[in-house]
Design a protein around this motif. Structure first.
Motif, mmCIF file in Angstrom:
data_model
loop_
_atom_site.group_PDB
_atom_site.id
_atom_site.type_symbol
_atom_site.label_atom_id
_atom_site.label_comp_id
_atom_site.label_asym_id
_atom_site.label_seq_id
_atom_site.Cartn_x
_atom_site.Cartn_y
_atom_site.Cartn_z
ATOM 1 N N PRO A 744 0.836 -1.203 0.000
ATOM 2 C CA PRO A 744 0.000 0.000 0.000
ATOM 3 C C PRO A 744 0.875 1.260 0.000
ATOM 4 N N LEU A 745 0.434 2.240 -0.764
ATOM 5 C CA LEU A 745 1.161 3.509 -0.840
ATOM 6 C C LEU A 745 0.258 4.593 -0.296
ATOM 7 N N ASP A 746 0.656 5.138 0.860
ATOM 8 C CA ASP A 746 -0.207 6.133 1.487
ATOM 9 C C ASP A 746 0.247 7.556 1.223
ATOM 10 N N ARG A 747 1.457 7.712 0.752
ATOM 11 C CA ARG A 747 1.929 9.058 0.411
ATOM 12 C C ARG A 747 1.456 9.429 -1.006
ATOM 13 N N SER A 748 1.400 10.707 -1.256
ATOM 14 C CA SER A 748 0.833 11.149 -2.538
ATOM 15 C C SER A 748 1.922 11.453 -3.556
ATOM 16 N N TYR A 749 3.010 10.730 -3.475
ATOM 17 C CA TYR A 749 4.042 10.901 -4.496
ATOM 18 C C TYR A 749 4.817 9.603 -4.656
ATOM 19 N N ILE A 750 5.427 9.454 -5.802
ATOM 20 C CA ILE A 750 6.407 8.391 -5.996
ATOM 21 C C ILE A 750 7.720 9.067 -6.382
ATOM 22 N N THR A 751 8.785 8.284 -6.301
ATOM 23 C CA THR A 751 10.089 8.896 -6.601
ATOM 24 C C THR A 751 10.607 8.389 -7.940
ATOM 25 N N HIS A 752 11.567 9.155 -8.467
ATOM 26 C CA HIS A 752 12.172 8.797 -9.744
ATOM 27 C C HIS A 752 12.820 7.419 -9.670
ATOM 28 N N SER A 753 13.476 7.144 -8.550
ATOM 29 C CA SER A 753 14.155 5.846 -8.486
ATOM 30 C C SER A 753 13.147 4.708 -8.398
ATOM 31 N N GLU A 754 12.004 4.956 -7.793
ATOM 32 C CA GLU A 754 10.963 3.915 -7.776
ATOM 33 C C GLU A 754 10.518 3.576 -9.205
ATOM 34 N N ILE A 755 10.464 4.592 -10.043
ATOM 35 C CA ILE A 755 10.135 4.321 -11.444
ATOM 36 C C ILE A 755 11.282 3.567 -12.110
ATOM 37 N N MET A 756 12.502 4.099 -11.945
ATOM 38 C CA MET A 756 13.635 3.551 -12.689
ATOM 39 C C MET A 756 14.031 2.153 -12.222
ATOM 40 N N ASN A 757 13.657 1.837 -10.970
ATOM 41 C CA ASN A 757 13.927 0.470 -10.500
ATOM 42 C C ASN A 757 12.971 -0.544 -11.097
ATOM 43 N N GLY A 758 11.966 -0.040 -11.795
ATOM 44 C CA GLY A 758 10.953 -0.925 -12.353
ATOM 45 C C GLY A 758 9.954 -1.294 -11.275
ATOM 46 N N GLY A 759 8.788 -1.747 -11.680
ATOM 47 C CA GLY A 759 7.797 -2.133 -10.689
ATOM 48 C C GLY A 759 6.405 -1.842 -11.205
ATOM 49 N N LYS A 760 5.477 -1.899 -10.235
ATOM 50 C CA LYS A 760 4.080 -1.781 -10.618
ATOM 51 C C LYS A 760 3.361 -0.861 -9.642
ATOM 52 N N LEU A 761 2.720 0.117 -10.193
ATOM 53 C CA LEU A 761 1.959 1.070 -9.378
ATOM 54 C C LEU A 761 0.487 0.806 -9.696
ATOM 55 N N THR A 762 -0.218 0.296 -8.688
ATOM 56 C CA THR A 762 -1.611 -0.093 -8.928
ATOM 57 C C THR A 762 -2.562 0.879 -8.226
ATOM 58 N N PHE A 763 -3.436 1.437 -9.013
ATOM 59 C CA PHE A 763 -4.488 2.293 -8.471
ATOM 60 C C PHE A 763 -5.800 1.516 -8.480
ATOM 61 N N ILE A 764 -6.524 1.581 -7.373
ATOM 62 C CA ILE A 764 -7.914 1.123 -7.423
ATOM 63 C C ILE A 764 -8.759 2.398 -7.499
ATOM 64 N N LEU A 765 -9.522 2.511 -8.561
ATOM 65 C CA LEU A 765 -10.296 3.742 -8.755
ATOM 66 C C LEU A 765 -11.755 3.512 -8.405
ATOM 67 N N SER A 766 -12.376 4.570 -8.039
ATOM 68 C CA SER A 766 -13.753 4.470 -7.553
ATOM 69 C C SER A 766 -14.518 5.720 -7.953
ATOM 70 N N ASP A 767 -15.821 5.643 -7.880
ATOM 71 C CA ASP A 767 -16.593 6.852 -8.179
ATOM 72 C C ASP A 767 -16.798 7.721 -6.936
ATOM 73 N N GLU A 768 -16.261 7.236 -5.805
ATOM 74 C CA GLU A 768 -16.344 8.010 -4.574
ATOM 75 C C GLU A 768 -14.947 8.426 -4.158
ATOM 76 N N PRO A 769 -14.738 9.670 -3.836
ATOM 77 C CA PRO A 769 -13.415 10.059 -3.342
ATOM 78 C C PRO A 769 -13.077 9.359 -2.030
ATOM 79 N N ASN A 770 -11.790 9.021 -1.915
ATOM 80 C CA ASN A 770 -11.290 8.538 -0.629
ATOM 81 C C ASN A 770 -10.734 9.759 0.091
ATOM 82 N N LYS A 771 -11.488 10.213 1.093
ATOM 83 C CA LYS A 771 -11.129 11.492 1.695
ATOM 84 C C LYS A 771 -10.090 11.357 2.799
ATOM 85 N N THR A 772 -9.562 10.146 2.960
ATOM 86 C CA THR A 772 -8.520 9.992 3.977
ATOM 87 C C THR A 772 -7.168 9.646 3.368
#
Lengths: 786, 786
Positions: A744-772
């Motif tokens: 789980p990623l609770d911060r609202s940013y990712i870093t350049h090295s996280e991208i360059m190291n390769g990997g998978k960023l998964t978003f679960i999207l919804s029609d309701e905002p997650n306000k927390t």
């Protein structure tokens, strides 16, 4: 088999075949096939539809008009519409010229216009209303075809099919003529985009033999001193020709007496130079032309010609362009609707046009000092519209094109070496500094690349050049900025004192962060301090950044919605006050806390700004305005992402969806404002992927929400970074949760090295905002005073 | 010793010392000491008095005015007076510029004007009438000193002593200032000789550091596209400076906003560019400046600077120039009166100024195709005023400067290679073909050198280039000349149809003789035939060469004394008809025998031509007219020697003495007409030695009579050729007898190899003509139909 089944079986077979072919064509569709270069050619996008390679110096494209800069001694607003040479609404084509800007905030280029004609030789273009008065031709969009590296149109007045393709330094023309003994190629060296009397300083033109023409053109205009050398080769010998000077020279007595000018005279020079080349053609005969360019010499142009296209196989060059475009575009693969793919890949295409490869195949290029230099072991790039592109286009290249980024930095360092001022480029245009716009934004580009681990350039020099540039007091109010801690509006001619203060403070922060990373704490301290200079223009009474004079008086009358006279350029106080990407927290504190920042953001996106206010901001399409947020200009581009510094990141997700779907489209007017050499499209690419570089110079990308179902970034290190938007739909635009590589990623940013190291960023999207999600301060992205 | 003798002894000693020193100073006087660069600066000589090395590209000299080409839209005749920048009668100096013509038939150059001043900064020159309105200064000839490689003057308005010296590509200035905190060096890049609005195409100027300025200037004018790059180094850092554009640029908005222009802004470009550099000076403080030039780049200029003068020792450079001048001038040593020596060595000096060494120290130069080339293993020369110099200046160089002649031919062959027309130069001016005057006289220069045994160039190419040039139909009536056997005046724009026919026929003969020597008999036959084309314009009724139209009608009305409208340029039919140096015998036969030729010559030298007739011939001083013979222009230069084809060679001896003594002097107006890059002086040198190259392309020099008592030519092969004029006096001007190496010489010519083999040519002179010497036809010089 019973006979009565046959028709039925046939029917089934046909259906299966059709279905298979549909699948097949879908499967076989490459990123290349989704690019539509016509997007942005209508209205204010200022893109061009012609043929080019990624970052190619030759960008060979039809020009539909070139209105003069001045009409009856007054500025002609139409000139700006044609900054890429082409307007979709036009019905005639003047010809095909070899250099174009991908949507800049100022127009220029349009070098070496070539037009095939039949009939009477005409050396002037004529007008759109009366095309038959000149060499221009009517055309229909129905006959037009535009792909990366290829453009086709039928010139209906002449019954000529024109096709264009290109290598890096060579434009390749293929003209299919009707049967005639009156076919011509017209060469207009007086044609320019951003056209005015006196713009062409000098032209030199020679017939080397009956298939080869060489020469150069020297222009001013936006550039102060631009030299473009060329070599033009014809596939078929011309039967006769004329090199014409349309201007009378004050003294050429002996010249004219000694050698008969005009028809078949092999050399001419002057300011208003045209030429024609005559042919007999059989029906459907193809006359091909290769036009090589160089900043160095005609010898350089010939080297480029012979090295890049040593043959006459048009299709081969077109295929090579296609394959290179596919290689570049395939660096991001997406799952999305056909329409989304079209918008996405066209945007990606648009981010890969500028800067251009300026050096010749042998490394030679004309430097800022007007001497010929050699780019040893790198490619020299030019056309850096840094005020626009430091924001997202250059950061996008740090992910997709790290080795080009190193060469771009080397190019900026050679600019620094060659500069009489000994500073980094502001707006680099061929062998010129255009000084356009404000700030010293080469530094964030370099610092960002360095922080993100890009190497291969002289780091010490890059650092020194950055510091030198930030300390060069002759530049644009910098002396006063250093003295007062802000640029006092009363001491500034440019009236952009507030913009400058904000941009300098941000740029200073990138110097500081660069210095810190280099272990140069003395410099870091000095510039972290300067990065706080925005505070000197914070007006407690209005909560805005507001221009101030040298005695400390605020600018009056103050209107946060207006641009003109407010100390801002291409923006107003409402939007520009947030141009503190290095210290959102600091500004938030000044405002009185996150709630106040959120209110200010809400105000931006929901209040209406009167049209007459943002009209002054120039350069934007009405569609590029959302409430009072002006997307058509760059200073606001990071603002949608600033909710991530408040308790409501979901509002970023909402706004980004709104902008992506309402402002960008797959139509010819599908850009919300000037493309600005890739920045407008780079914003789209990042936003579609789900994150944005709010503060280049940090290694962080601030999360919005992905706008495509799935994306895979194929990194140059061989790794992949995958973005999945689970459940994405028209209504499902809000983040329910995010995970990075399964965690789980609770911060609202990712870093350049996280991208360059390769990997998978998964978003679960919804029609309701997650306000927390990511609402706690610890989960916010970088802020220097945190 | 007795005391009373002491004063007496002292008196004797002083006298002995004085006497010894007088002898010593006379003994120690070198050829250098006899050169007076002021000769020819007054009236029509058009020489310049400044500092230069032999054939140096930098010819650094004061300009006393630069009248505009046009005044109130009308041609300003004063412009031509200033073709070398200096007129002796002027009372003010504008400054010191770095390039000058040694008396050309058209004005140009005057690049990079530098002027030291004190007081208010002035960027415009002001007028001769009101010098205080500008930077120019009054001066007195009393304060002037001019020597080869050195010039000095006091600028009385500023109390500054200016001194100049030079290496090949570098001008060296030494300015001795008064005590002031207001000393300036003014740099005027708008200044030109042959000055008009629009002449300066572009200027680029940079302050590299506080002692170094670089830049370039691109001009048109006589040249079509001339680039001159420069590097200016100061011995002392300037305290402040200004680079100024006096013209408003149409669009430089961002530029002006970004970096404050004017004081201390390090870069500028435009058309009307000036600059000032400020200094504090103590009493008699010397500020030195080195200005290097290059056709290639500022980098090239810097290379020239560092290679040629890597120090600040002005006297060393001056000494080097002196020693090189002495080396070159000592190639001819003479015994003569002080006055004769002054005239002789100044003339010799003037033959060694053009053409100039155009390539940089590393061989780089800008070619005719505007690309940068490398002169590999040779020096690239430019400024070939061939219509003038093929006659005597180039032949003189074949004796004195054979290795330079080989390089000059290589330079012409690179011109041929780089030419869009693929022909040899007509009038080569930096990287331009000026097409000035008539004929294709590079060929006689090359053929003459070849016939005289000069090697070291690509002979096959030289031959091909010669033939190509003589067959290039686009050139100046050549198509019609080939078609009709003469240039018909009705088909010619230039109205020089008779001149052209005669010159082409002679040039053709040089092709033929070259071909014959090469064993290319086919070509030889073709061109020997063309060499007879002068006959097609021989008018039996008038006995003159007379313009004819394409239908065979003679030009009417015909006046053999007039130039304008007669088909002649810078000459009339009376003089020009004898421009058949290849076939004097043939013309003599047409005239009806030697007596008729002699009568025609007598008519020329004794009849009076009305002033209004030869005025049209341009370019001549009244003193350059003898009867109807016009020495001030070149077409007649060989005529005094033509008596050698008659029974009266003694008349040549008489006339030559007359011209030498009456037309040349040691005064500032000591030239009888335009110096024409050395031709006027080369005539003098040959004539003073006793022979003249009537027909370059043969190996013969036709004998006149020596005008100095004794001369020794020190040849580059180590041998010497001595000429003795036994008994020469004011009255003894006639040949009594001649012997070569002790053997009587009865023919009226010597050959090149006789000179180059070394030896002694002894003349016994008398006050009575020897009316039998060399009067037989067998003793006459070459004639093709002999």
């Amino acid at each position: 088999m019973m006979d009565y089944l046959k028709p039925f079986l046939f029917f089934i077979c046909v259906h299966i075949l059709c279905f298979a072919s549909a699948i097949l064509s879908d499967v076989l569709k490459t990123p290349f096939d989704y690019v539509d270069p016509m997007i942005g050619t209508n209205h204010m996008g200022h893109t061009f539809p012609g043929a080019t390679m990624p970052f190619g110096m030759v960008q060979l494209s039809p020009d539909t008009d070139n209105p003069p800069f001045f009409l009856n001694d007054k500025y002609n607003p139409k000139v700006y519409e044609y900054c890429a040479g082409y307007q979709y609404s036009d019905e005639t084509i003047l010809g095909f010229s070899h250099t174009h800007f991908n949507g800049t905030g100022h127009s220029d280029l349009g070098d070496i216009l070539i037009m095939p004609t039949v009939g009477e030789i005409q050396l002037d273009p004529g007008t759109a209303a009366e095309p038959e008065q000149g060499y221009r031709s009517r055309f229909s969009h129905n006959s037009e075809e535009a792909q990366p590296g290829y453009y086709k149109v039928k010139l209906s007045d002449y019954d000529i099919v024109a096709e264009l393709t290109a290598s890096r330094h060579v434009g390749f023309h293929r003209y299919t003529f009707p049967e005639t003994n009156d076919a011509h190629i017209i060469l207009d060296l007086d044609h320019s985009i951003y056209n005015y009397d006196g713009k062409v300083i000098w032209v030199f033109l020679r017939r080397e033999n009956d298939t080869l023409i060489t020469g150069y053109r020297q222009t001013k205009g936006w550039a102060r001193t631009r030299y473009l050398y060329f070599a033009i080769e014809f596939s078929k010998p011309f039967s006769s020709y004329g090199l014409i000077n349309q201007e009378k020279e004050l003294y050429r007595g002996f010249w004219d007496r000694a050698v008969k000018q005009g028809e078949n005279c092999p050399e001419i020079a002057g300011k208003k130079i045209k030429a024609y080349f005559n042919f007999d053609t059989t029906k459907d005969e193809q006359v091909k032309i290769k036009v090589a360019i160089s900043s160095v010499s005609t010898e350089g142009a010939l080297k480029n010609l012979h090295s890049e296209i040593p043959h006459w196989d048009f299709e081969k060059v077109r295929e090579e362009a296609k394959s290179e475009w596919n290689r570049e575009l395939s660096k991001i693969q997406i799952e999305a609707s056909e329409k989304e793919k079209t918008i996405f890949y066209t945007a990606l295409y648009h981010t890969l046009l500028n800067p251009v490869e300026y050096s010749d195949v042998d490394g030679g290029y004309r430097g800022l000092d007007q001497n010929i230099h050699n780019a040893e072991n790198y490619t020299k790039y030019s056309i850096f519209s840094l005020w626009d592109t430091y924001r997202a286009q250059h950061p996008l290249l740090t992910i997709l094109q790290p080795s080009r980024v190193a060469d771009m930095i080397k190019s900026m360092l050679s600019h620094y070496d060659e500069s009489a001022h000994k500073i980094l480029p502001i707006w680099s245009f061929h062998s010129n500094e255009d000084w356009c716009m404000t700030g010293y934004h080469a530094i964030p580009v370099i610092a960002d690349a360095y922080i993100k681990g890009i190497r291969g350039f002289d780091i010490e020099k890059a650092f020194k050049a950055s510091v030198d540039s930030a300390l060069y007091e002759k530049y644009s109010g910098l002396e006063n900025y250093i003295k007062y801690g802000y640029v006092p509006f009363d001491l500034e001619f440019g009236q952009n004192s507030a913009s400058k203060t904000l941009e300098y403070a941000y740029d200073d922060w990138t110097v500081a962060n660069f210095a810190k990373a280099m272990g140069r704490n003395d410099i870091a301290d000095q510039f972290f301090k300067r990065a706080q200079n925005y505070r000197n223009l914070y007006d407690e009474s209005t909560k805005f950044i507001r221009a101030k004079d040298s005695k400390g008086n605020w600018l009056e009358p103050f209107d946060p919605l207006k641009t003109a006279g407010q100390g801002y350029i291409e923006g107003n106080a409402l939007n520009y006050s947030l141009h503190i990407p290095q210290d959102i927290k600091g500004y938030t504190d000044l405002l009185g806390g996150e709630k106040n920042l959120e209110d200010m953001l809400d105000q931006i996106f929901t209040s209406e700004t009167p049209e007459e206010s943002y009209e002054e901001s120039e350069d934007i399409d009405k569609r590029g305005v959302l409430g009072s947020y002006i997307h058509g200009n760059e200073p606001s581009h990071h603002i949608p992402y600033l909710y991530n510094w408040t308790g409501s990141p979901w509002k970023t997700q909402e706004i980004v969806r709104k902008i992506v779907t309402e402002m960008y489209s797959d139509e010819t007017d599908g850009l919300p404002g000037n493309e600005d050499t890739g920045q407008m499209s780079a914003w789209y690419i990042f936003s579609a992927l789900g994150f944005y570089p709010v503060c280049p110079g940090t290694d962080q990308y601030v999360i919005g929400a992905p706008q495509v179902k799935r994306a895979v970034i194929n990194l140059s290190n061989g790794k992949t970074f995958e973005i999945v938007a689970d459940g994405i739909s028209e209504s499902n635009k809000y983040i329910k949760s995010v995970s990075l590589n399964g965690k789980p990623l609770d911060r609202s940013y990712i870093t350049h090295s996280e991208i360059m190291n390769g990997g998978k960023l998964t978003f679960i999207l919804s029609d309701e905002p997650n306000k927390t999600w990511a609402t706690q301060e610890k989960d916010h992205p970088y802020s220097m005073t945190e």
